[in-house]
Design a protein around this motif. Sequence first.
Motif, short mmCIF file in Angstrom:
data_model
loop_
_atom_site.label_atom_id
_atom_site.label_comp_id
_atom_site.label_asym_id
_atom_site.label_seq_id
_atom_site.Cartn_x
_atom_site.Cartn_y
_atom_site.Cartn_z
N ALA A 33 0.83 -1.21 0.00
CA ALA A 33 0.00 0.00 0.00
C ALA A 33 0.87 1.26 0.00
CB ALA A 33 -0.93 0.00 1.21
N GLU A 34 1.90 1.29 0.81
CA GLU A 34 2.78 2.46 0.88
C GLU A 34 3.58 2.63 -0.41
OE1 GLU A 34 5.20 2.27 4.38
OE2 GLU A 34 3.46 1.95 5.67
N VAL A 35 4.09 1.54 -0.94
CA VAL A 35 4.89 1.58 -2.17
C VAL A 35 4.02 2.06 -3.33
CG1 VAL A 35 6.01 0.11 -3.90
CG2 VAL A 35 6.61 -0.11 -1.48
N ILE A 36 2.82 1.51 -3.44
CA ILE A 36 1.91 1.89 -4.52
C ILE A 36 1.55 3.37 -4.41
CG2 ILE A 36 -0.44 1.55 -5.37
CD1 ILE A 36 -0.04 -1.46 -4.54
N LYS A 37 1.27 3.82 -3.20
CA LYS A 37 0.92 5.22 -2.98
C LYS A 37 2.07 6.12 -3.44
CE LYS A 37 -0.09 8.46 0.71
NZ LYS A 37 -0.10 8.64 2.14
N ASN A 38 3.30 5.76 -3.09
CA ASN A 38 4.46 6.56 -3.49
C ASN A 38 4.63 6.62 -5.00
OD1 ASN A 38 5.49 7.55 -1.05
ND2 ASN A 38 6.50 5.61 -0.61
N CYS A 39 4.46 5.50 -5.67
CA CYS A 39 4.68 5.45 -7.12
C CYS A 39 3.54 6.10 -7.90
CB CYS A 39 4.88 4.01 -7.58
SG CYS A 39 6.40 3.27 -6.96
N LEU A 40 2.31 5.84 -7.51
CA LEU A 40 1.17 6.39 -8.24
C LEU A 40 1.03 7.90 -8.08
CD1 LEU A 40 -1.61 3.70 -7.66
CD2 LEU A 40 -0.19 4.02 -9.68
N SER A 41 1.53 8.44 -6.99
CA SER A 41 1.37 9.87 -6.74
C SER A 41 2.40 10.72 -7.49
CB SER A 41 1.48 10.15 -5.23
OG SER A 41 2.79 9.86 -4.78
N ARG A 42 3.36 10.10 -8.12
CA ARG A 42 4.40 10.86 -8.82
C ARG A 42 3.97 11.20 -10.24
NH1 ARG A 42 9.42 10.59 -6.29
NH2 ARG A 42 10.57 10.62 -8.24
N LYS A 44 4.72 12.11 -14.34
CA LYS A 44 5.57 11.49 -15.37
C LYS A 44 6.90 12.20 -15.53
CE LYS A 44 1.86 9.36 -17.88
NZ LYS A 44 1.38 8.89 -19.15
N ASP A 45 6.98 13.45 -15.06
CA ASP A 45 8.21 14.23 -15.17
C ASP A 45 9.23 13.87 -14.08
OD1 ASP A 45 7.09 15.58 -17.30
OD2 ASP A 45 6.29 17.18 -16.02
N ARG A 60 8.36 1.52 -13.48
CA ARG A 60 8.03 1.96 -14.83
C ARG A 60 6.56 1.76 -15.05
NH1 ARG A 60 12.71 0.69 -19.29
NH2 ARG A 60 11.64 2.26 -20.50
N GLN A 61 5.96 2.65 -15.84
CA GLN A 61 4.54 2.52 -16.16
C GLN A 61 4.39 2.08 -17.60
OE1 GLN A 61 2.26 6.10 -15.69
NE2 GLN A 61 0.35 5.12 -16.34
N TYR A 62 3.55 1.09 -17.81
CA TYR A 62 3.19 0.62 -19.14
C TYR A 62 1.68 0.60 -19.22
CZ TYR A 62 8.01 -0.90 -19.57
OH TYR A 62 9.38 -0.93 -19.62
N ALA A 63 1.11 1.55 -19.97
CA ALA A 63 -0.34 1.70 -20.09
C ALA A 63 -0.95 1.78 -18.70
CB ALA A 63 -0.93 0.58 -20.93
N ALA A 64 -1.79 0.83 -18.33
CA ALA A 64 -2.46 0.87 -17.03
C ALA A 64 -1.71 0.12 -15.94
CB ALA A 64 -3.87 0.31 -17.16
N LEU A 65 -0.55 -0.44 -16.26
CA LEU A 65 0.21 -1.21 -15.28
C LEU A 65 1.49 -0.50 -14.85
CD1 LEU A 65 0.03 -4.84 -16.72
CD2 LEU A 65 -1.08 -3.97 -14.67
N PHE A 66 1.77 -0.59 -13.57
CA PHE A 66 3.05 -0.14 -13.03
C PHE A 66 3.82 -1.37 -12.60
CE2 PHE A 66 0.62 3.67 -12.60
CZ PHE A 66 1.52 4.71 -12.60
#
Length: 112
Positions: A33-42, A44-45, A60-66
């Motif tokens: 949960a913490e890792v996902i929150k950190n990555c999704l909140s960033r 693209k820059d 890395r993000q690929y379409a709808a998947l991280f």
Amino acid sequence: MIKFFLMVNKQGQTRLSRYYEHVEINKRTMLEAEVIKNCLSRSKDQCSFIEYKDFKLVYRQYAALFVVVGINETENEMAVYELIHNFVEVLDKYFSRVSELDVSFSVSEIHL
């Protein structure tokens, strides 16, 4: 050394998790949960490397998947970044246009 490997959708749901060190189930849920929150909140820059607690996150993000990999501090971030890309390319070849559903239902056939 790689500590864990996660594939997560944009809604924050874990689609694949693989741990290379023992982590208790309840701690895995909190960690994810913490890792996902950190990555999704960033945005693209921003850089795809995050220092988090006693390890680093490479994502890395690929379409709808991280794809998120937790590594120790001595691991090369760029090598792991490239590893993620190669892994996704293999999935894309295997499934011919990999999607979140492919990962959810068929990745158990592939052993990480």
